[in-house]
Write a protein that holds these residues in place. Structure first.
Motif, PDB file in Angstrom:
ATOM      1  N   ARG A  98      11.225  -0.130   8.731  1.00  0.00           N
ATOM      2  CA  ARG A  98      10.470  -0.200   9.981  1.00  0.00           C
ATOM      3  C   ARG A  98       9.683  -1.508   9.985  1.00  0.00           C
ATOM      4  N   LYS A 120      -4.145   8.896   8.401  1.00  0.00           N
ATOM      5  CA  LYS A 120      -4.105   9.059   9.857  1.00  0.00           C
ATOM      6  C   LYS A 120      -4.308  10.509  10.234  1.00  0.00           C
ATOM      7  N   TYR A 125       1.837   5.655  18.905  1.00  0.00           N
ATOM      8  CA  TYR A 125       0.435   5.992  18.617  1.00  0.00           C
ATOM      9  C   TYR A 125      -0.486   5.320  19.626  1.00  0.00           C
ATOM     10  N   ARG A 171       6.496   6.819   1.994  1.00  0.00           N
ATOM     11  CA  ARG A 171       6.643   5.525   2.668  1.00  0.00           C
ATOM     12  C   ARG A 171       5.564   4.544   2.215  1.00  0.00           C
ATOM     13  N   ASP A 196      -7.286   6.468  12.121  1.00  0.00           N
ATOM     14  CA  ASP A 196      -6.992   6.212  10.709  1.00  0.00           C
ATOM     15  C   ASP A 196      -8.339   6.312  10.006  1.00  0.00           C
ATOM     16  N   LYS A 222       0.310   4.892   0.224  1.00  0.00           N
ATOM     17  CA  LYS A 222      -0.722   5.889   0.491  1.00  0.00           C
ATOM     18  C   LYS A 222      -0.114   7.258   0.772  1.00  0.00           C
ATOM     19  N   TYR A 223       1.000   7.261   1.503  1.00  0.00           N
ATOM     20  CA  TYR A 223       1.682   8.523   1.826  1.00  0.00           C
ATOM     21  C   TYR A 223       2.852   8.680   0.859  1.00  0.00           C
ATOM     22  N   VAL A 226       0.852  -1.191   0.000  1.00  0.00           N
ATOM     23  CA  VAL A 226       0.000   0.000   0.000  1.00  0.00           C
ATOM     24  C   VAL A 226       0.885   1.238   0.000  1.00  0.00           C
ATOM     25  N   LEU A 278       3.575   0.643   2.933  1.00  0.00           N
ATOM     26  CA  LEU A 278       3.232  -0.428   3.854  1.00  0.00           C
ATOM     27  C   LEU A 278       3.308  -1.717   3.050  1.00  0.00           C
ATOM     28  N   LEU A 283       7.728   0.053   5.476  1.00  0.00           N
ATOM     29  CA  LEU A 283       7.148  -0.439   6.717  1.00  0.00           C
ATOM     30  C   LEU A 283       6.664  -1.860   6.480  1.00  0.00           C
TER      31      LEU A 283
HETATM   32  C1  LIG Z   1       0.188   3.879   9.135  1.00  0.00           C
HETATM   33  C2  LIG Z   1       0.664   3.782   7.801  1.00  0.00           C
HETATM   34  C3  LIG Z   1       1.946   4.223   7.462  1.00  0.00           C
HETATM   35  C4  LIG Z   1       2.899   4.816   8.474  1.00  0.00           C
HETATM   36  O1  LIG Z   1       2.427   6.038   8.982  1.00  0.00           O
HETATM   37  P1  LIG Z   1       3.271   6.814  10.092  1.00  0.00           P
HETATM   38  O2  LIG Z   1       2.381   7.958  10.498  1.00  0.00           O
HETATM   39  O3  LIG Z   1       4.538   7.234   9.456  1.00  0.00           O
HETATM   40  O4  LIG Z   1       3.504   5.873  11.220  1.00  0.00           O
HETATM   41  C5  LIG Z   1       2.335   4.110   6.140  1.00  0.00           C
HETATM   42  N1  LIG Z   1       1.499   3.606   5.191  1.00  0.00           N
HETATM   43  C6  LIG Z   1       0.260   3.192   5.491  1.00  0.00           C
HETATM   44  C7  LIG Z   1      -0.614   2.688   4.400  1.00  0.00           C
HETATM   45  C8  LIG Z   1      -0.207   3.255   6.808  1.00  0.00           C
HETATM   46  O5  LIG Z   1      -1.439   2.822   7.104  1.00  0.00           O
END
Ligand SMILES: *Cc1c(COP(=O)(O)O)cnc(C)c1O
Ligand code: SF4
Length: 350
Positions: A178, A317, A268, A96, A310, A92-93, A90, A98, A147
């Motif tokens: 991570r 988030k 968190y 980074r 979330d 999403k951000y 995933v 997931l 992550l």
């Molecule tokens: C939670 C999450 C992250 C990491 O978010 P942080 O705020 O950096 O801990 C990265 N990708 C996805 C899709 C997430 O759900």
């Protein structure tokens, strides 16, 4: 076989095995029905903790017929499937990703966000999906941090984990790795010196673990966290706010201070996601905010996590702080969230 494998192998996974535990009162028929949809696994280590501490741990591990009677929540509330770039990854951000590398866990938490698939055939993780994920990361220079999650990445064999980590570590733009894992809480003997020696090769490597209750901070858990911290791995904790388990200030205070003593920084505190089958665990955000108000200023700031939600439909988030809600509340359509999840700025004076 290593200790942790024996403990895992002897887990309870059927209604009949559970019924044999005379200190856990359940109705085998309803447990059987729940397990058809959402798997159960209670390993011997966590079972002993339940025996000792009862309800707050039992509720996290033992299936409840309410899981099948949730007509409010969504299968995939974070829209992870829509946001997946390749199977099990995933993005999403911006910086980074997931990356889901394991479908199994040392225990199946009843409130799991990925309940729809974790521990079931719905979750297909193969050497091919892992290689495709690594290729995506390789081809996407914006990805600064990877992550690893699942399921639980630390349930992989040492060699499998070593291979994934080394392939990621080799990618120049991946600056940080991570790992999200619950084994320090549910199967701490999995943290062996051999495992730590593997992890250490891939610094900077962070671990976020997942403890929800002070009764989980055992000598074994402390030993696991010590091994990791001595390996130079910074440790954080992602706690989920759970009704009748940890939704009061005294319990969370003991948890966060206990974690800090174990060199684990509370990172968190999550509002429980709107995952189908978990509605009975969810508290109101009002109660979470009230707890935060009681903790901030009372205990070390080092022991205070960010209370966050979330948001459904993959909106990401959101820290539940007064400032953020005041500035972005309208845009995020807080009023449209289901039932008691509704938030209003005047409730946020902490
Ligand atoms: C939670 C999450 C992250 C990491 O978010 P942080 O705020 O950096 O801990 C990265 N990708 C996805 C899709 C997430 O759900
Ligand atoms: S350890 Fe994490 S992924 Fe596994 S069941 Fe629990 S919450 Fe879900």
């Amino acid at each position: 076989m290593e200790d942790w494998k024996v403990i895992l192998h002897n887990s309870i996974s059927t209604a009949d095995q559970l019924a044999d535990q005379d200190y856990i009162f359940t109705q085998p028929d309803s447990i059987r029905d729940v397990c058809k949809k959402y798997p159960m696994r209670i390993n011997q280590y966590y079972l002993n903790l339940i025996k000792e501490h009862g309800s707050p741990l039992l509720l996290q591990a033992v299936p409840d017929i309410k899981e099948l009677k949730d007509h409010v929540c969504l299968d995939d509330p974070l829209a992870e499937e829509r946001l997946s770039k390749t199977a099990n990854l995933v993005h999403k951000y911006p910086d980074r990703v997931l990356f889901l590398v394991s479908s199994r866990c040392a225990m199946y938490c009843r409130y799991c966000t990925r309940k729809r698939m974790v521990g079931t055939k719905q979750m297909q993780i193969t050497p091919e999906t892992i290689s495709r994920g690594i290729e995506y990361i390789q081809d996407t220079p914006a990805v600064r941090e990877v992550l690893l999650s699942g399921g639980d990445p630390l349930l992989l064999e040492d060699e499998e984990l070593d291979s994934i980590l080394s392939r990621l570590h080799r990618i120049e733009h991946v600056e940080v790795i991570r790992i999200g894992t619950k084994v320090p809480c549910t199967l701490p003997m999995r943290i062996t010196p051999k495992l730590v020696n593997i992890l250490k090769k891939y610094h900077p490597l962070y671990i976020n673990t997942h403890f929800n209750h002070p009764a989980e901070l055992t000598d074994e858990a402390r030993k696991a966290c010590n091994l990791l911290a001595d390996g130079g791995i910074p440790l954080g904790c992602q706690t989920v706010l759970l009704r009748n388990i940890n939704d009061d200030a005294q319990t969370l205070k003991a948890l966060f201070l206990g974690l800090l003593k174990m060199r684990v920084k509370p990172y968190y505190l999550f509002q429980c996601d709107l995952t189908r089958g978990t509605n009975h665990f969810r508290t109101s955000t009002r109660s979470g905010i009230s707890i935060m108000r009681q903790l901030i200023g009372t205990i070390s700031g080092m022991a205070i996590p960010t209370y966050a939600l979330d948001a459904p439909h993959g909106k990401g988030k959101i820290p539940l702080t007064p400032q953020y809600i005041r500035n972005f509340g309208k845009e995020l359509e807080f009023d449209n969230y289901l039932g008691e999840l509704c938030l209003y700025p005047e409730e946020l004076d902490y």
